[in-house]
Design an enzyme around this catalytic site. Structure first.
Site, PDB file in Angstrom:
ATOM      1  N   LYS A  13       3.133   5.225  -3.155  1.00 46.99           N
ATOM      2  CA  LYS A  13       2.027   6.167  -3.248  1.00 46.99           C
ATOM      3  C   LYS A  13       1.055   6.053  -2.069  1.00 46.99           C
ATOM      4  O   LYS A  13       0.616   7.066  -1.524  1.00 46.99           O
ATOM      5  CB  LYS A  13       1.278   5.932  -4.569  1.00 46.99           C
ATOM      6  CG  LYS A  13       0.241   6.968  -4.896  1.00 46.99           C
ATOM      7  CD  LYS A  13      -0.248   6.781  -6.325  1.00 46.99           C
ATOM      8  CE  LYS A  13      -0.746   5.361  -6.563  1.00 46.99           C
ATOM      9  NZ  LYS A  13      -1.849   4.986  -5.655  1.00 46.99           N
ATOM     10  N   ARG A  87      -7.027   7.029 -13.367  1.00 47.61           N
ATOM     11  CA  ARG A  87      -6.006   6.119 -13.863  1.00 47.61           C
ATOM     12  C   ARG A  87      -5.727   6.302 -15.349  1.00 47.61           C
ATOM     13  O   ARG A  87      -4.758   5.754 -15.874  1.00 47.61           O
ATOM     14  CB  ARG A  87      -6.461   4.661 -13.681  1.00 47.61           C
ATOM     15  CG  ARG A  87      -6.223   4.132 -12.311  1.00 47.61           C
ATOM     16  CD  ARG A  87      -6.613   2.671 -12.251  1.00 47.61           C
ATOM     17  NE  ARG A  87      -6.586   2.214 -10.875  1.00 47.61           N
ATOM     18  CZ  ARG A  87      -5.474   1.838 -10.245  1.00 47.61           C
ATOM     19  NH1 ARG A  87      -4.329   1.823 -10.884  1.00 47.61           N
ATOM     20  NH2 ARG A  87      -5.522   1.465  -8.988  1.00 47.61           N
ATOM     21  N   ARG A 126      11.447  -6.493  -1.868  1.00 50.42           N
ATOM     22  CA  ARG A 126      10.389  -6.338  -0.889  1.00 50.42           C
ATOM     23  C   ARG A 126      10.076  -7.681  -0.221  1.00 50.42           C
ATOM     24  O   ARG A 126      10.023  -8.704  -0.880  1.00 50.42           O
ATOM     25  CB  ARG A 126       9.139  -5.808  -1.587  1.00 50.42           C
ATOM     26  CG  ARG A 126       8.250  -5.029  -0.688  1.00 50.42           C
ATOM     27  CD  ARG A 126       7.636  -3.861  -1.389  1.00 50.42           C
ATOM     28  NE  ARG A 126       6.489  -4.259  -2.203  1.00 50.42           N
ATOM     29  CZ  ARG A 126       5.503  -3.426  -2.510  1.00 50.42           C
ATOM     30  NH1 ARG A 126       5.510  -2.196  -2.066  1.00 50.42           N
ATOM     31  NH2 ARG A 126       4.524  -3.816  -3.259  1.00 50.42           N
ATOM     32  N   ARG A 159       6.363 -11.921  -2.448  1.00 47.18           N
ATOM     33  CA  ARG A 159       5.077 -12.139  -3.102  1.00 47.18           C
ATOM     34  C   ARG A 159       5.266 -12.368  -4.587  1.00 47.18           C
ATOM     35  O   ARG A 159       6.137 -11.772  -5.193  1.00 47.18           O
ATOM     36  CB  ARG A 159       4.172 -10.921  -2.892  1.00 47.18           C
ATOM     37  CG  ARG A 159       3.050 -11.214  -1.927  1.00 47.18           C
ATOM     38  CD  ARG A 159       2.120 -10.088  -1.641  1.00 47.18           C
ATOM     39  NE  ARG A 159       2.172  -8.918  -2.499  1.00 47.18           N
ATOM     40  CZ  ARG A 159       1.560  -7.776  -2.191  1.00 47.18           C
ATOM     41  NH1 ARG A 159       0.904  -7.665  -1.066  1.00 47.18           N
ATOM     42  NH2 ARG A 159       1.615  -6.749  -3.008  1.00 47.18           N
ATOM     43  N   ARG A 170       2.902  -4.493 -15.105  1.00 45.54           N
ATOM     44  CA  ARG A 170       2.184  -3.414 -14.409  1.00 45.54           C
ATOM     45  C   ARG A 170       2.770  -2.051 -14.785  1.00 45.54           C
ATOM     46  O   ARG A 170       2.056  -1.071 -14.932  1.00 45.54           O
ATOM     47  CB  ARG A 170       2.237  -3.639 -12.893  1.00 45.54           C
ATOM     48  CG  ARG A 170       1.324  -4.791 -12.454  1.00 45.54           C
ATOM     49  CD  ARG A 170       1.624  -5.239 -11.053  1.00 45.54           C
ATOM     50  NE  ARG A 170       1.336  -4.207 -10.070  1.00 45.54           N
ATOM     51  CZ  ARG A 170       1.874  -4.151  -8.853  1.00 45.54           C
ATOM     52  NH1 ARG A 170       2.734  -5.068  -8.478  1.00 45.54           N
ATOM     53  NH2 ARG A 170       1.546  -3.195  -8.032  1.00 45.54           N
TER      54      ARG A 170
END
Ligand SMILES: [Zn+2]
Length: 218
Positions: A13, A87, A126, A159, A170
């Site tokens: 995003k 949100r 990632r 990470r 999440r």
């Protein structure tokens, strides 16, 4: 023109918001940036925000609403891209009311969509450069030399918040709160779902196909 851009964590995003803002000359609204700015200049709102953040609390809705309204007033003549805001439904309602006071409305609510399993796969692949911060993806955007940053030659790391349990949590928050915006904006007749699979160029092209013709690029 007022555009809301939303989508689950890891969907790309931020990248699309940047591309869109540049391409169509939109002012980007990002709650995170706005809060940081207020704190940095130590405005009266900024000092209140800081005291909440210092205690590890969420910034309360009335402050959020005030910040949004100030931003809308300041940028009433500009085209705005809301990046990751609202949100939840409460924030969506208050945004709609604020805009109505200025005789404005949301013109497009774009949801970047890919399946949860695809997001998990993406985030797990990632890698970050520990030195310059460049992000790689072992599947779609690998470094030239395995484990080493193309730009600065430093080691690439994973990470902690890209581990599966964290990602799932999440995604749960997103699916239980932000995804409700889908129905909300469908009813307002401004909702568009964007297929967010493929490269960032492909995704950007899909968004442009929707917006071209509505936005004057000058
Ligand atoms: Zn680097």
């Amino acid at each position: 023109m007022r555009i809301v851009l939303f989508g689950p964590p890891g969907v790309g995003k931020g990248t699309q918001a940047e591309l869109l803002a540049n391409h169509f000359h939109l002012v980007k609204f990002s709650m995170g940036d706005l809060l940081r700015q207020e704190v940095a200049v130590s405005s009266s709102i900024g000092r209140r925000v800081e005291s909440y953040l210092k205690q590890g609390n969420l910034v309360p809705d009335d402050i959020i609403v005030e910040l949004v309204y100030n931003f809308l007033l300041e940028n009433r003549e500009r085209d705005i891209l809301f990046d990751g805001f609202p949100r939840n439904l409460n924030q969506a309602h208050s945004l709609e009311q604020n805009l109505a006071q200025l005789g404005q409305k949301i013109d497009f609510a774009l949801e970047l969509y890919i399946a949860d399993e695809e997001i998990i796969k993406r985030l797990q692949n990632r890698l970050y450069c520990s030195s310059c911060g460049r992000i790689y993806n072992c599947l779609t955007d690998p470094p030239k030399k395995k484990g080493i940053c193309d730009v600065c030659g430093q080691e690439l790391i994973k990470r902690d918040d890209d581990e599966e349990p964290v990602i799932r949590r999440r995604l749960d928050v997103y699916n239980s709160q932000t995804r409700l915006l889908t129905e909300y904006y469908k009813e307002l007749n401004v909702y568009k779902r964007i297929d967010a699979s493929g490269s960032k160029e492909q995704i950007f092209k899909r968004i442009c196909e929707i917006l071209d013709g509505y936005i004057d690029k000058e």
